[in-house]
Design an enzyme around this catalytic site. Structure first.
Site, short mmCIF file in Angstrom:
data_model
loop_
_atom_site.label_atom_id
_atom_site.label_comp_id
_atom_site.label_asym_id
_atom_site.label_seq_id
_atom_site.Cartn_x
_atom_site.Cartn_y
_atom_site.Cartn_z
N ASN A 184 -34.38 27.09 -93.97
CA ASN A 184 -34.76 28.33 -94.67
C ASN A 184 -36.21 28.68 -94.36
O ASN A 184 -37.08 27.82 -94.43
CB ASN A 184 -34.54 28.17 -96.18
CG ASN A 184 -35.48 27.15 -96.77
OD1 ASN A 184 -35.54 26.04 -96.29
ND2 ASN A 184 -36.21 27.52 -97.79
N GLY A 193 -38.48 19.71 -96.69
CA GLY A 193 -37.03 19.49 -96.74
C GLY A 193 -36.66 18.87 -98.05
O GLY A 193 -37.40 19.00 -99.04
N GLY A 194 -35.55 18.17 -98.08
CA GLY A 194 -35.06 17.60 -99.33
C GLY A 194 -35.64 16.20 -99.59
O GLY A 194 -36.07 15.52 -98.65
N LEU A 204 -41.18 19.22 -100.88
CA LEU A 204 -39.74 18.98 -101.09
C LEU A 204 -39.14 20.02 -102.02
O LEU A 204 -39.67 21.11 -102.17
CB LEU A 204 -39.56 17.55 -101.60
CG LEU A 204 -40.33 16.50 -100.79
CD1 LEU A 204 -40.15 15.12 -101.36
CD2 LEU A 204 -39.96 16.54 -99.33
N CYS A 220 -37.20 26.89 -102.17
CA CYS A 220 -37.66 25.69 -102.88
C CYS A 220 -38.27 26.05 -104.23
O CYS A 220 -38.24 25.26 -105.15
CB CYS A 220 -38.64 24.92 -102.03
SG CYS A 220 -40.00 25.93 -101.47
P1 NAD Z 1 -33.20 18.56 -95.05
O1 NAD Z 1 -34.08 17.62 -95.78
O2 NAD Z 1 -31.76 18.22 -94.91
O3 NAD Z 1 -33.73 18.76 -93.54
C1 NAD Z 1 -35.04 19.14 -93.25
C2 NAD Z 1 -35.40 18.72 -91.84
O4 NAD Z 1 -35.43 17.29 -91.77
C3 NAD Z 1 -34.42 19.19 -90.76
O5 NAD Z 1 -35.16 19.62 -89.64
C4 NAD Z 1 -33.65 17.92 -90.45
O6 NAD Z 1 -33.13 17.88 -89.14
C5 NAD Z 1 -34.72 16.86 -90.62
N1 NAD Z 1 -34.19 15.51 -90.82
C6 NAD Z 1 -33.01 15.15 -91.36
N2 NAD Z 1 -32.88 13.81 -91.37
C7 NAD Z 1 -34.01 13.31 -90.83
C8 NAD Z 1 -34.49 11.98 -90.56
N3 NAD Z 1 -33.76 10.90 -90.85
N4 NAD Z 1 -35.71 11.83 -90.01
C9 NAD Z 1 -36.47 12.91 -89.73
N5 NAD Z 1 -36.06 14.19 -89.92
C10 NAD Z 1 -34.85 14.39 -90.48
O7 NAD Z 1 -33.42 19.94 -95.75
P2 NAD Z 1 -32.54 21.25 -95.64
O8 NAD Z 1 -31.24 21.01 -96.31
O9 NAD Z 1 -32.55 21.74 -94.24
O10 NAD Z 1 -33.46 22.25 -96.53
C11 NAD Z 1 -33.36 22.31 -97.89
C12 NAD Z 1 -34.39 21.47 -98.61
O11 NAD Z 1 -35.72 21.83 -98.24
C13 NAD Z 1 -34.32 21.71 -100.09
O12 NAD Z 1 -34.44 20.50 -100.81
C14 NAD Z 1 -35.52 22.60 -100.36
O13 NAD Z 1 -35.97 22.63 -101.66
C15 NAD Z 1 -36.50 22.06 -99.40
N6 NAD Z 1 -37.57 23.03 -99.17
C16 NAD Z 1 -38.80 22.80 -99.68
C17 NAD Z 1 -39.81 23.72 -99.50
C18 NAD Z 1 -41.20 23.47 -100.03
O14 NAD Z 1 -42.14 24.09 -99.54
N7 NAD Z 1 -41.41 22.61 -101.00
C19 NAD Z 1 -39.57 24.90 -98.81
C20 NAD Z 1 -38.30 25.11 -98.32
C21 NAD Z 1 -37.31 24.15 -98.51
#
Ligand code: NAD
Length: 488
Positions: free
Chosen positions: A150, A226-227, A249, A282
């Site tokens: 996103n 990410g998450g 996160l 997020c």
């Molecule tokens: P995700 O955590 O599944 O993936 C994020 C990224 O991490 C992707 O590029 C993915 O390929 C990579 N990844 C996955 N496994 C990995 C590993 N083992 N090692 C290294 N990299 C790895 O997140 P998503 O589902 O794509 O996005 C949604 C999440 O992101 C939600 O929890 C959301 O709240 C969060 N988010 C946070 C913010 C913020 O600024 N705090 C902004 C946007 C989204």
């Protein structure tokens, strides 16, 4: 199908493998993406490492780095329409949002362009008469930036902007879901005139591409969005290279409305707080905490507005809520709504996927006031689902607001100044918006507490976080240093 390319050391290539990207509006594949395997990741890190030490970048003045960032900002602004269309096509984020957001992404690069030559060291009043001691702020090194699907252009700007301003080099891993706008961004970046290898853009799956990148011995800092579950992998990976980490996160942000609030204003803010970006945000204000004195009237107006939202194709300028990015997101929203209903919550509107092609889930409101531990309340859904809780007293509102493992954002609606201040102080979150919601700026830090992560993006501190301090000791005396082993 259109083929996108990765960008390593200033060279575009198809990558070791390819994978198909799905159009969320139709549920069908539309483009081929380069899948970075271990060898591609290694090549990208090597390119970044080489560029970090190459004189073209290492000796470049901070002002010159700033000028390159300014040129990049202009190029982003010039190409905003193309980038917006690609982000909409590949992620399903609606065009009216991607257009506005990408125009603002340019402002983030402008802000960090301006900061490049304001990252200053210091001189220390050291306690030794024949020594001069000062601190140099130096770039931390090679940065691995990992972003989710996103708002990838935005989430990468808050990493790439400060990292390059500080003099770092970067390997940016775009999400495997919707990477098209990032790979197109590489073409724009390439025109800005940075030395080859300063920024490398790859995409691939977390288990290989992400894991190899974030544990790579030549990576010095990992900037992740990410998450929380993925963040745990990142932190474990960083046990390999002992890289520093910044983690942005998820959230389950409270949106608190007191009985003296301007109801229409608060309803509008809540609608955008949860349903903008189709809830895939997020900072989504996903827990409405409402005073029992106004619950009925607020809910009536909120429901009417939610049901009037125009759901449609993401590339249609009239669409207000589009599809979710992936099938998995729809499944999560469906399951959590069903589980919450089974636990005793009441679905006010929505709750089940729309029966149409694509990954559509309607704006949903679910009253959990009798079951404050319902899964909808405690779990980040990352979809257009608003859980409602209610309170009688200010203390109860604060307790509900802080009853979460997250701590990213929060909103408070009240006209009572002293109460607003008490809430600002009491809420455990990185952002408190008072009588507004979702405002962001490159100038203001952004980040969380608890499972929402650590580190801040935006503002001066973010640029400083991409530096390390070097202590320099200079002896000012011309007297010879005496032999330490000759007794005097
Ligand atoms: P995700 O955590 O599944 O993936 C994020 C990224 O991490 C992707 O590029 C993915 O390929 C990579 N990844 C996955 N496994 C990995 C590993 N083992 N090692 C290294 N990299 C790895 O997140 P998503 O589902 O794509 O996005 C949604 C999440 O992101 C939600 O929890 C959301 O709240 C969060 N988010 C946070 C913010 C913020 O600024 N705090 C902004 C946007 C989204």
């Amino acid at each position: 199908m259109q083929q996108f390319q990765q960008y390593i050391g200033g060279v575009f290539s198809n990558g070791s493998a390819t994978f198909e990207s799905m159009d969320p509006a139709t549920g069908t594949p539309w483009a081929l993406m380069p899948e970075a395997k271990t060898e591609d990741v290694n090549a990208a890190v090597k390119a970044a490492r080489d560029a970090f030490f190459a004189p073209e970048w290492a000796m470049m003045t901070a002002s010159a780095r700033g000028k390159l960032l300014l040129r990049l900002a202009d190029l982003i602004a010039d190409n905003a329409e193309t980038l917006a269309k690609l982000e909409t096509r590949d992620t399903g984020k609606i065009i009216r949002e991607t257009s506005a957001q990408i125009a603002y992404v340019a402002e983030y690069y402008r802000y960090y362009a301006g900061l490049a030559d304001k990252i200053e060291g210091a001189h220390l009043p050291i306690d030794k008469p024949d020594m001069d001691v000062w601190l140099r702020r130096e770039p931390v090194g090679v940065v691995a930036a990992v972003v989710p699907w996103n708002s990838q252009l935005f989430l990468s700007a808050v990493k790439v902007g400060p990292a390059l301003a500080a003099g770092c080099t970067v390997v940016l891993k775009a999400s495997e879901d919707g990477p098209a706008p990032m790979l197109e961004f590489a073409r724009i970046f390439d025109q800005a005139g940075f030395p080859a290898g300063v920024l490398n853009i790859i995409t691939g799956f977390g288990a290989e591409c992400g894991a190899v990148l974030t544990s790579h011995p030549d990576v010095d800092h990992v900037a992740f969005t990410g998450g929380p579950e993925t963040a745990r992998h990142i932190v474990r990976n960083s046990a390999e290279n002992l890289a520093s980490t910044s983690l942005e996160l998820g959230g389950k942000s409270p949106f608190i409305v007191f009985d003296d609030a301007d109801i229409d204003s608060a309803v509008n803010a809540q609608i955008s707080g949860i349903f903008a970006a189709t809830g895939q945000s997020c900072v989504a204000g996903s827990r409405l905490i409402i005073s029992n004195r106004i619950k009925d009237v607020f809910l009536e107006r909120l429901k009417a507005k939610a049901e009037a939202i125009v759901i449609g194709a993401p590339d249609d300028m009239t669409t207000e809520v589009g599809p979710l990015c992936t099938v998995g997101q729809v499944d999560t929203a469906t399951q959590l709504c069903a589980a919450s209903e089974a636990a005793g919550a009441t679905i006010i509107t929505g709750g089940t996927p729309l029966k149409r092609a694509g990954t559509y889930f309607p704006p949903t409101i679910i009253d959990c006031s009798d079951v404050p531990q319902a899964p909808c309340v405690t779990t980040e859904i990352f979809g257009p689902v608003l859980s409602l809780l209610s309170f009688d007293t200010e203390a109860e509102a604060l307790r509900l607001a802080n009853d979460t493992v997250f701590g990213l954002a929060s909103g408070v609606f009240t006209k009572d100044l002293t109460r607003a201040h008490r809430m600002i102080r009491g809420i455990r979150a990185g952002i408190v918006w008072v009588n507004t919601y979702r405002a962001v700026s490159p100038i203001a830090p952004f980040g969380g507490h608890g499972l929402s992560g650590h580190g801040r993006e935006g503002g001066l501190q973010a640029a400083l976080d991409y530096t390390k301090v070097k202590s320099v000791w200079l002896r000012t005396s011309d007297d010879p240093i005496p032999d330490p082993f000759v007794m005097r």
